[in-house]
Scaffold this motif. Structure first.
Motif, PDB file in Angstrom:
ATOM      1  N   VAL A   1       3.620   2.168 -21.210  1.00 51.04           N
ATOM      2  CA  VAL A   1       4.395   2.016 -19.988  1.00 51.04           C
ATOM      3  C   VAL A   1       4.714   0.784 -19.722  1.00 51.04           C
ATOM      4  N   THR A   2       6.014   0.489 -19.495  1.00 52.67           N
ATOM      5  CA  THR A   2       6.475  -1.081 -19.996  1.00 52.67           C
ATOM      6  C   THR A   2       6.885  -0.887 -18.366  1.00 52.67           C
ATOM      7  N   ALA A   3       7.023  -2.772 -18.329  1.00 57.29           N
ATOM      8  CA  ALA A   3       7.994  -3.298 -16.817  1.00 57.29           C
ATOM      9  C   ALA A   3       8.976  -2.676 -16.723  1.00 57.29           C
ATOM     10  N   PHE A   4      10.093  -2.823 -15.353  1.00 60.97           N
ATOM     11  CA  PHE A   4      10.903  -3.004 -15.050  1.00 60.97           C
ATOM     12  C   PHE A   4      11.741  -3.589 -14.652  1.00 60.97           C
ATOM     13  N   PRO A   5      13.091  -4.534 -14.700  1.00 65.15           N
ATOM     14  CA  PRO A   5      12.841  -6.092 -15.085  1.00 65.15           C
ATOM     15  C   PRO A   5      13.222  -5.391 -13.357  1.00 65.15           C
ATOM     16  N   THR A   6      13.368  -7.106 -12.824  1.00 65.13           N
ATOM     17  CA  THR A   6      13.545  -7.431 -11.052  1.00 65.13           C
ATOM     18  C   THR A   6      15.096  -7.061 -10.961  1.00 65.13           C
ATOM     19  N   CYS A   7      15.465  -6.542  -9.895  1.00 66.03           N
ATOM     20  CA  CYS A   7      16.474  -5.479  -9.371  1.00 66.03           C
ATOM     21  C   CYS A   7      16.932  -6.365  -7.607  1.00 66.03           C
ATOM     22  N   SER A   8      17.748  -5.534  -7.431  1.00 65.80           N
ATOM     23  CA  SER A   8      18.311  -6.104  -6.033  1.00 65.80           C
ATOM     24  C   SER A   8      18.601  -4.538  -6.001  1.00 65.80           C
ATOM     25  N   ILE A   9      18.294  -4.329  -4.089  1.00 68.65           N
ATOM     26  CA  ILE A   9      18.457  -3.033  -3.987  1.00 68.65           C
ATOM     27  C   ILE A   9      18.910  -2.650  -2.720  1.00 68.65           C
TER      28      ILE A   9
ATOM     29  N   LEU B   1      20.281   4.645  -1.599  1.00 70.15           N
ATOM     30  CA  LEU B   1      20.158   3.744  -2.319  1.00 70.15           C
ATOM     31  C   LEU B   1      20.554   3.323  -3.410  1.00 70.15           C
ATOM     32  N   ASN B   2      21.265   2.076  -3.921  1.00 67.76           N
ATOM     33  CA  ASN B   2      21.925   1.576  -4.341  1.00 67.76           C
ATOM     34  C   ASN B   2      21.065   0.180  -5.179  1.00 67.76           C
ATOM     35  N   THR B   3      21.412  -0.021  -6.750  1.00 66.63           N
ATOM     36  CA  THR B   3      20.487  -1.363  -7.344  1.00 66.63           C
ATOM     37  C   THR B   3      21.489  -1.700  -8.473  1.00 66.63           C
ATOM     38  N   SER B   4      21.237  -3.334  -8.368  1.00 61.91           N
ATOM     39  CA  SER B   4      22.277  -3.849  -8.950  1.00 61.91           C
ATOM     40  C   SER B   4      21.350  -5.023  -9.892  1.00 61.91           C
ATOM     41  N   PHE B   5      21.392  -5.372 -10.881  1.00 63.79           N
ATOM     42  CA  PHE B   5      20.455  -5.725 -11.814  1.00 63.79           C
ATOM     43  C   PHE B   5      21.214  -7.451 -12.014  1.00 63.79           C
ATOM     44  N   SER B   6      22.544  -8.017 -11.389  1.00 64.21           N
ATOM     45  CA  SER B   6      22.977  -9.104 -11.734  1.00 64.21           C
ATOM     46  C   SER B   6      23.319  -9.795 -10.245  1.00 64.21           C
ATOM     47  N   GLY B   7      22.248  -9.642  -9.532  1.00 64.88           N
ATOM     48  CA  GLY B   7      22.487 -10.173  -7.589  1.00 64.88           C
ATOM     49  C   GLY B   7      22.752  -8.766  -7.085  1.00 64.88           C
TER      50      GLY B   7
ATOM     51  N   PHE C   1       0.516  -1.518   0.151  1.00 68.08           N
ATOM     52  CA  PHE C   1       0.264  -0.360   0.035  1.00 68.08           C
ATOM     53  C   PHE C   1       0.853   0.920   0.357  1.00 68.08           C
ATOM     54  N   ARG C   2       1.668   0.997   0.797  1.00 68.82           N
ATOM     55  CA  ARG C   2       3.031   2.343   0.334  1.00 68.82           C
ATOM     56  C   ARG C   2       4.404   2.159   0.826  1.00 68.82           C
ATOM     57  N   PRO C   3       4.723   1.878  -0.288  1.00 70.08           N
ATOM     58  CA  PRO C   3       6.400   0.942  -0.468  1.00 70.08           C
ATOM     59  C   PRO C   3       7.347   2.100   0.013  1.00 70.08           C
TER      60      PRO C   3
ATOM     61  N   LEU D   1      10.790   0.903   1.979  1.00 65.32           N
ATOM     62  CA  LEU D   1      12.026   1.585   1.661  1.00 65.32           C
ATOM     63  C   LEU D   1      12.541   2.613   2.762  1.00 65.32           C
ATOM     64  N   ASN D   2      11.288   3.261   3.444  1.00 59.60           N
ATOM     65  CA  ASN D   2      12.278   3.778   4.212  1.00 59.60           C
ATOM     66  C   ASN D   2      12.486   2.869   6.097  1.00 59.60           C
ATOM     67  N   ALA D   3      11.820   2.282   5.849  1.00 57.86           N
ATOM     68  CA  ALA D   3      12.201   0.744   7.257  1.00 57.86           C
ATOM     69  C   ALA D   3      12.969  -0.162   6.595  1.00 57.86           C
ATOM     70  N   LEU D   4      13.198  -0.400   5.981  1.00 56.93           N
ATOM     71  CA  LEU D   4      14.891  -1.282   5.272  1.00 56.93           C
ATOM     72  C   LEU D   4      16.140  -0.104   5.417  1.00 56.93           C
ATOM     73  N   ARG D   5      15.282   0.881   5.045  1.00 55.47           N
ATOM     74  CA  ARG D   5      16.616   2.127   5.464  1.00 55.47           C
ATOM     75  C   ARG D   5      17.181   2.550   6.654  1.00 55.47           C
ATOM     76  N   GLN D   6      15.795   2.562   8.214  1.00 57.45           N
ATOM     77  CA  GLN D   6      15.789   2.081   9.458  1.00 57.45           C
ATOM     78  C   GLN D   6      17.218   1.337   9.678  1.00 57.45           C
ATOM     79  N   GLN D   7      16.196  -0.399   9.691  1.00 61.72           N
ATOM     80  CA  GLN D   7      16.981  -1.651   9.825  1.00 61.72           C
ATOM     81  C   GLN D   7      18.885  -1.318   9.359  1.00 61.72           C
ATOM     82  N   THR D   8      19.145  -0.637   8.293  1.00 67.62           N
ATOM     83  CA  THR D   8      20.295  -0.603   7.511  1.00 67.62           C
ATOM     84  C   THR D   8      21.418   0.136   8.795  1.00 67.62           C
ATOM     85  N   ALA D   9      21.043   1.451   8.530  1.00 69.21           N
ATOM     86  CA  ALA D   9      21.329   2.472   9.996  1.00 69.21           C
ATOM     87  C   ALA D   9      21.429   1.748  10.891  1.00 69.21           C
ATOM     88  N   ARG D  10      20.737   1.042  11.606  1.00 73.50           N
ATOM     89  CA  ARG D  10      21.201   0.579  12.843  1.00 73.50           C
ATOM     90  C   ARG D  10      22.066  -0.627  12.661  1.00 73.50           C
TER      91      ARG D  10
END
Length: 113
Positions: free
Chosen positions: A93-101, A50-56, A24-26, A30-39
């Motif tokens: 509109v096109t789909a964005f491929p799956t990625c790791s963040i 925020l960093n992304t990777s399409f290879s793993g 409902f609120r992506p 993303l902010n919760a992920l940032r908080q957990q990473t900060a901890r």
């Protein structure tokens, strides 16, 4: 939704592919992920980028890497490495491929440039 709740309780959510269109609120996720990473990294939240990777996975120290899907692009296309302008006959509109963040400390990002 029930599956996601049990995944959160079991800490398995980070090993699954998360469809952001199911949330409902992506931005809250993303902010919760940032908080957990900060901890985990003992870094201030405002120094994480925020960093992304399409290879793993995005692995830099103790950060949390999450695989996401469900993003849509409008007015552009992804050619595998970057965003490019859509052709006149392309779908709107096109789909964005799956990625790791992952949120990583800005000082680490500067070291890789």
């Amino acid at each position: 939704m029930q599956q996601m709740i049990s995944s959160i309780k079991d800490q398995e959510i980070f090993s699954q592919t998360i469809n952001l269109s199911d949330l409902f609120r992506p931005d809250t996720f993303l902010n919760a992920l940032r908080q957990q990473t900060a901890r985990l990294t003992k870094q201030p939240m405002d120094t994480l980028v925020l960093n992304t990777s399409f290879s793993g996975e995005v692995k830099h120290g103790k950060n949390i890497s999450v695989k996401i899907t469900g993003l849509q692009l409008e007015g552009c296309e992804f050619d595998g490495t970057r965003l490019v302008e859509s052709a006149p006959d392309s779908p709107s509109v096109t789909a964005f491929p799956t990625c790791s963040i992952a949120w990583i400390p800005q000082v680490i990002l500067r070291a890789y440039k």
